[in-house]
Design a protein around this motif. Structure first.
Motif, PDB file in Angstrom:
ATOM      1  N   ALA A 131       0.858  -1.122  -0.051  1.00 22.25           N
ATOM      2  CA  ALA A 131       0.024  -0.156  -0.025  1.00 22.25           C
ATOM      3  C   ALA A 131       1.033   1.323   0.103  1.00 22.25           C
ATOM      4  O   ALA A 131       2.103   1.270   0.313  1.00 22.25           O
ATOM      5  CB  ALA A 131      -0.905  -0.028   1.191  1.00 22.25           C
ATOM      6  N   VAL A 132       0.153   2.436  -0.568  1.00 25.45           N
ATOM      7  CA  VAL A 132       0.870   3.566  -0.239  1.00 25.45           C
ATOM      8  C   VAL A 132      -0.093   4.641   0.427  1.00 25.45           C
ATOM      9  O   VAL A 132      -1.345   4.900   0.018  1.00 25.45           O
ATOM     10  CB  VAL A 132       0.933   4.247  -1.871  1.00 25.45           C
ATOM     11  CG1 VAL A 132       1.555   5.805  -1.899  1.00 25.45           C
ATOM     12  CG2 VAL A 132       2.146   3.327  -2.669  1.00 25.45           C
ATOM     13  N   ALA A 133       0.520   5.059   1.359  1.00 21.11           N
ATOM     14  CA  ALA A 133      -0.253   6.260   2.226  1.00 21.11           C
ATOM     15  C   ALA A 133       0.439   7.490   2.069  1.00 21.11           C
ATOM     16  O   ALA A 133       1.627   7.565   2.174  1.00 21.11           O
ATOM     17  CB  ALA A 133       0.032   5.750   3.596  1.00 21.11           C
ATOM     18  N   GLN A 134      -0.366   8.319   1.474  1.00 19.28           N
ATOM     19  CA  GLN A 134      -0.168   9.973   0.753  1.00 19.28           C
ATOM     20  C   GLN A 134      -0.658  10.786   1.732  1.00 19.28           C
ATOM     21  O   GLN A 134      -1.967  10.814   1.638  1.00 19.28           O
ATOM     22  CB  GLN A 134      -0.119   9.868  -0.551  1.00 19.28           C
ATOM     23  CG  GLN A 134       0.262  11.215  -1.126  1.00 19.28           C
ATOM     24  CD  GLN A 134       0.323  11.270  -2.568  1.00 19.28           C
ATOM     25  OE1 GLN A 134      -0.055  10.390  -3.274  1.00 19.28           O
ATOM     26  NE2 GLN A 134       0.614  12.425  -3.159  1.00 19.28           N
ATOM     27  N   GLY A 135       0.030  11.569   2.376  1.00 16.58           N
ATOM     28  CA  GLY A 135      -0.470  12.954   3.003  1.00 16.58           C
ATOM     29  C   GLY A 135       0.169  14.073   2.680  1.00 16.58           C
ATOM     30  O   GLY A 135       1.514  13.919   2.303  1.00 16.58           O
ATOM     31  N   PHE A 136      -0.178  15.148   3.069  1.00 18.77           N
ATOM     32  CA  PHE A 136       0.696  16.556   2.489  1.00 18.77           C
ATOM     33  C   PHE A 136       1.543  16.798   3.564  1.00 18.77           C
ATOM     34  O   PHE A 136       1.650  16.482   4.917  1.00 18.77           O
ATOM     35  CB  PHE A 136      -0.372  17.680   2.738  1.00 18.77           C
ATOM     36  CG  PHE A 136       0.260  19.027   2.481  1.00 18.77           C
ATOM     37  CD1 PHE A 136       0.592  19.240   0.972  1.00 18.77           C
ATOM     38  CD2 PHE A 136       0.638  19.826   3.631  1.00 18.77           C
ATOM     39  CE1 PHE A 136       1.274  20.553   0.868  1.00 18.77           C
ATOM     40  CE2 PHE A 136       1.419  20.825   3.302  1.00 18.77           C
ATOM     41  CZ  PHE A 136       1.701  21.373   1.992  1.00 18.77           C
ATOM     42  N   HIS A 137       2.847  17.168   2.998  1.00 16.66           N
ATOM     43  CA  HIS A 137       3.838  17.911   3.640  1.00 16.66           C
ATOM     44  C   HIS A 137       4.492  18.687   2.716  1.00 16.66           C
ATOM     45  O   HIS A 137       4.731  18.351   1.606  1.00 16.66           O
ATOM     46  CB  HIS A 137       4.957  16.746   4.322  1.00 16.66           C
ATOM     47  CG  HIS A 137       5.941  17.006   5.201  1.00 16.66           C
ATOM     48  ND1 HIS A 137       7.119  18.029   4.720  1.00 16.66           N
ATOM     49  CD2 HIS A 137       5.780  17.380   6.838  1.00 16.66           C
ATOM     50  CE1 HIS A 137       7.625  18.310   5.746  1.00 16.66           C
ATOM     51  NE2 HIS A 137       7.084  17.873   6.974  1.00 16.66           N
ATOM     52  N   PRO A 138       4.954  19.970   3.207  1.00 23.67           N
ATOM     53  CA  PRO A 138       5.438  20.924   2.303  1.00 23.67           C
ATOM     54  C   PRO A 138       6.654  20.369   1.677  1.00 23.67           C
ATOM     55  O   PRO A 138       7.186  20.989   0.653  1.00 23.67           O
ATOM     56  CB  PRO A 138       5.755  22.011   3.215  1.00 23.67           C
ATOM     57  CG  PRO A 138       5.807  21.552   4.478  1.00 23.67           C
ATOM     58  CD  PRO A 138       4.764  20.540   4.617  1.00 23.67           C
ATOM     59  N   GLU A 139       7.621  19.589   2.331  1.00 25.91           N
ATOM     60  CA  GLU A 139       8.621  18.987   1.497  1.00 25.91           C
ATOM     61  C   GLU A 139       8.448  17.809   0.474  1.00 25.91           C
ATOM     62  O   GLU A 139       9.626  17.319   0.187  1.00 25.91           O
ATOM     63  CB  GLU A 139       9.803  18.542   2.578  1.00 25.91           C
ATOM     64  CG  GLU A 139      10.128  19.832   3.546  1.00 25.91           C
ATOM     65  CD  GLU A 139      11.477  19.670   4.532  1.00 25.91           C
ATOM     66  OE1 GLU A 139      11.689  18.402   4.557  1.00 25.91           O
ATOM     67  OE2 GLU A 139      11.500  20.408   5.352  1.00 25.91           O
ATOM     68  N   VAL A 140       7.395  17.351   0.521  1.00 27.84           N
ATOM     69  CA  VAL A 140       7.298  16.334  -0.486  1.00 27.84           C
ATOM     70  C   VAL A 140       7.414  16.756  -1.939  1.00 27.84           C
ATOM     71  O   VAL A 140       7.017  17.793  -2.348  1.00 27.84           O
ATOM     72  CB  VAL A 140       5.524  15.727  -0.460  1.00 27.84           C
ATOM     73  CG1 VAL A 140       5.332  14.801  -1.580  1.00 27.84           C
ATOM     74  CG2 VAL A 140       5.402  14.960   0.757  1.00 27.84           C
ATOM     75  N   GLY A 141       8.281  15.953  -2.699  1.00 27.38           N
ATOM     76  CA  GLY A 141       8.613  16.480  -3.745  1.00 27.38           C
ATOM     77  C   GLY A 141       8.514  15.198  -5.041  1.00 27.38           C
ATOM     78  O   GLY A 141       7.986  14.237  -4.622  1.00 27.38           O
ATOM     79  N   TRP A 142       9.157  15.534  -6.373  1.00 30.18           N
ATOM     80  CA  TRP A 142       9.025  14.626  -7.476  1.00 30.18           C
ATOM     81  C   TRP A 142       9.434  13.435  -6.869  1.00 30.18           C
ATOM     82  O   TRP A 142       9.052  12.300  -7.224  1.00 30.18           O
ATOM     83  CB  TRP A 142       9.766  15.091  -8.589  1.00 30.18           C
ATOM     84  CG  TRP A 142       9.621  14.230  -9.766  1.00 30.18           C
ATOM     85  CD1 TRP A 142       8.911  14.466 -10.855  1.00 30.18           C
ATOM     86  CD2 TRP A 142      10.548  13.055  -9.934  1.00 30.18           C
ATOM     87  NE1 TRP A 142       9.027  13.418 -11.652  1.00 30.18           N
ATOM     88  CE2 TRP A 142      10.171  12.525 -11.224  1.00 30.18           C
ATOM     89  CE3 TRP A 142      11.687  12.575  -9.450  1.00 30.18           C
ATOM     90  CZ2 TRP A 142      10.604  11.684 -11.706  1.00 30.18           C
ATOM     91  CZ3 TRP A 142      12.431  11.530 -10.161  1.00 30.18           C
ATOM     92  CH2 TRP A 142      11.728  10.922 -11.373  1.00 30.18           C
ATOM     93  N   LYS A 143      10.678  13.286  -6.315  1.00 26.93           N
ATOM     94  CA  LYS A 143      11.141  11.860  -5.745  1.00 26.93           C
ATOM     95  C   LYS A 143       9.979  11.043  -5.314  1.00 26.93           C
ATOM     96  O   LYS A 143       9.943   9.742  -5.348  1.00 26.93           O
ATOM     97  CB  LYS A 143      12.591  11.888  -5.067  1.00 26.93           C
ATOM     98  CG  LYS A 143      13.156  10.638  -4.908  1.00 26.93           C
ATOM     99  CD  LYS A 143      14.502  10.850  -3.941  1.00 26.93           C
ATOM    100  CE  LYS A 143      15.163   9.520  -3.713  1.00 26.93           C
ATOM    101  NZ  LYS A 143      16.374   9.526  -3.197  1.00 26.93           N
ATOM    102  N   GLN A 144       9.520  11.526  -4.041  1.00 26.81           N
ATOM    103  CA  GLN A 144       8.434  11.019  -3.283  1.00 26.81           C
ATOM    104  C   GLN A 144       7.438  10.476  -4.212  1.00 26.81           C
ATOM    105  O   GLN A 144       6.605   9.312  -4.157  1.00 26.81           O
ATOM    106  CB  GLN A 144       8.074  11.671  -1.981  1.00 26.81           C
ATOM    107  CG  GLN A 144       9.232  11.912  -1.053  1.00 26.81           C
ATOM    108  CD  GLN A 144      10.090  13.078  -1.424  1.00 26.81           C
ATOM    109  OE1 GLN A 144      10.079  13.684  -2.377  1.00 26.81           O
ATOM    110  NE2 GLN A 144      10.778  13.591  -0.044  1.00 26.81           N
TER     111      GLN A 144
END
Length: 340
Positions: A131-144
């Motif tokens: 599974a992939v759990a995705q939430g907001f963070h200001p440092e999330v970028g293209w690599k993640q």
């Protein structure tokens, strides 16, 4: 019920035993307090109402949120915070076995929630997460985002903490988690499941945790806070201190409509009269009256516009729309009530 709005002759803080309070736009705006919020929430506690702060923000841990609130003169414990990260972890538990690998894209709040739910946190698609759990963070970028896309393409279940397209900041509205989730969805063609508002999962978790029997949802966004209230069968108070305006409420579809409208959190300590229909087609509340004629809202107000004005315009517009005669958006007058 009149015109879709509920009437409460007693203050809401006495009628309901638990307030499910949104954060941004209700308790604070960015790092700034919203006027009257701290005093109003303190008064609600004094009246016997318990508080749980329910937020679609998954980037921070509950203790961090509680610390921020306490610093704004709203004393709060971590147990009084329910985040979308916790809801996402609860959603993962409905399908995955303990120890399953989950690729987390987001901040510390989501990482902690997923670990505490019994899963192994990984950060690469090569680790073969289920599974992939995705939430907001200001440092999330293209690599993640790329790692998330690789994993979802490989068959991992995509769970988003929320799908909010925008995020309020001190400078205005910035891209929210929904915008970042949209990048992964665009790359994979797979629509994610969402744990945050407007799904009512967080509200249900908070109500169960508190053991409440009469909860009230308080929010500023019709499309998340109030839609979640409707979806969960909870009464909802729309405060006019954030994203959705009084005009938005008037034009809202049935699934987005609030049960109560208030200028700010002081409305917890006020009675909420419901508009009453007259035989001549006018809806009346206090010193305000409204009706719909030829898809235009006609307004009769003695003095300045108040929340009662919002109530009668909403009642008239909703009745007309539900009868198959929707109001022309250009025919809704300006309603200068609340801070938008």
């Amino acid at each position: 019920m009149s015109g879709g709005l509920l009437a409460s002759p007693e203050p809401l803080a006495r009628r309901y035993d638990l307030a499910l309070v949104d954060l941004d736009g209700v308790a604070y705006r960015g790092h700034d307090p919203i006027p009257h919020a701290a005093q109003s929430l303190a008064g609600a506690r004094t009246a016997g109402m318990r508080l749980v702060f329910v937020t679609n923000n998954a980037s921070r841990e509950p203790a961090s949120v509680a610390e921020q609130l306490s610093g704004l003169d709203i004393p709060t414990t971590a147990e009084e915070v329910m985040t979308a990260a916790q809801a996402a972890a609860a959603l993962l538990r409905t399908r995955l076995e303990p120890g399953a690998r989950v690729l987390v894209v987001g901040g510390a709040g989501l990482v902690t929630a997923v670990r505490e739910a019994g899963f192994e946190v990984v950060d690469r698609a090569d680790d073969e997460p289920v599974a992939v759990a995705q939430g907001f963070h200001p440092e999330v970028g293209w690599k993640q985002l790329a790692e998330a896309a690789y994993a979802v393409r490989g068959g991992a279940w995509h769970v988003a903490s929320n799908l909010d397209l925008s995020l309020p900041t001190e400078q205005g509205f910035a891209p929210g988690n929904g915008a970042l989730v949209g990048a992964v969805q665009a790359a994979t063609g797979v629509a994610p499941d969402s744990a945050g508002k407007p799904t009512p999962a967080m509200y249900r978790l908070a109500v169960e945790r508190a053991g409440a029997t009469a909860p009230l949802v308080i929010g500023d966004r019709l499309d998340t806070d109030l839609a979640g209230a409707r979806a969960g069968g909870y009464p909802g108070l729309h405060v006019l201190t954030g994203v959705s305006t009084a005009r938005d409420a008037v034009l809202a579809e049935p699934g987005l409509r609030p049960d109560y409208v208030g200028e700010d959190l002081r409305s917890l300590h006020e009675a909420h009269p419901a508009p009453e229909p007259r035989a001549d087609g006018w809806w009346v509340c206090g010193d305000s009256a409204a009706r719909v004629e030829d898809s235009q809202v006609r307004l009769d107000v003695r003095g300045s516009a108040t929340v009662d004005t919002v109530r009668v315009v909403a009642a008239a517009a909703w009745e007309s729309a539900d009868a198959g005669r929707p109001v022309d958006p250009d025919g809704v007058p300006e309603l200068p009530v609340g801070r938008h």
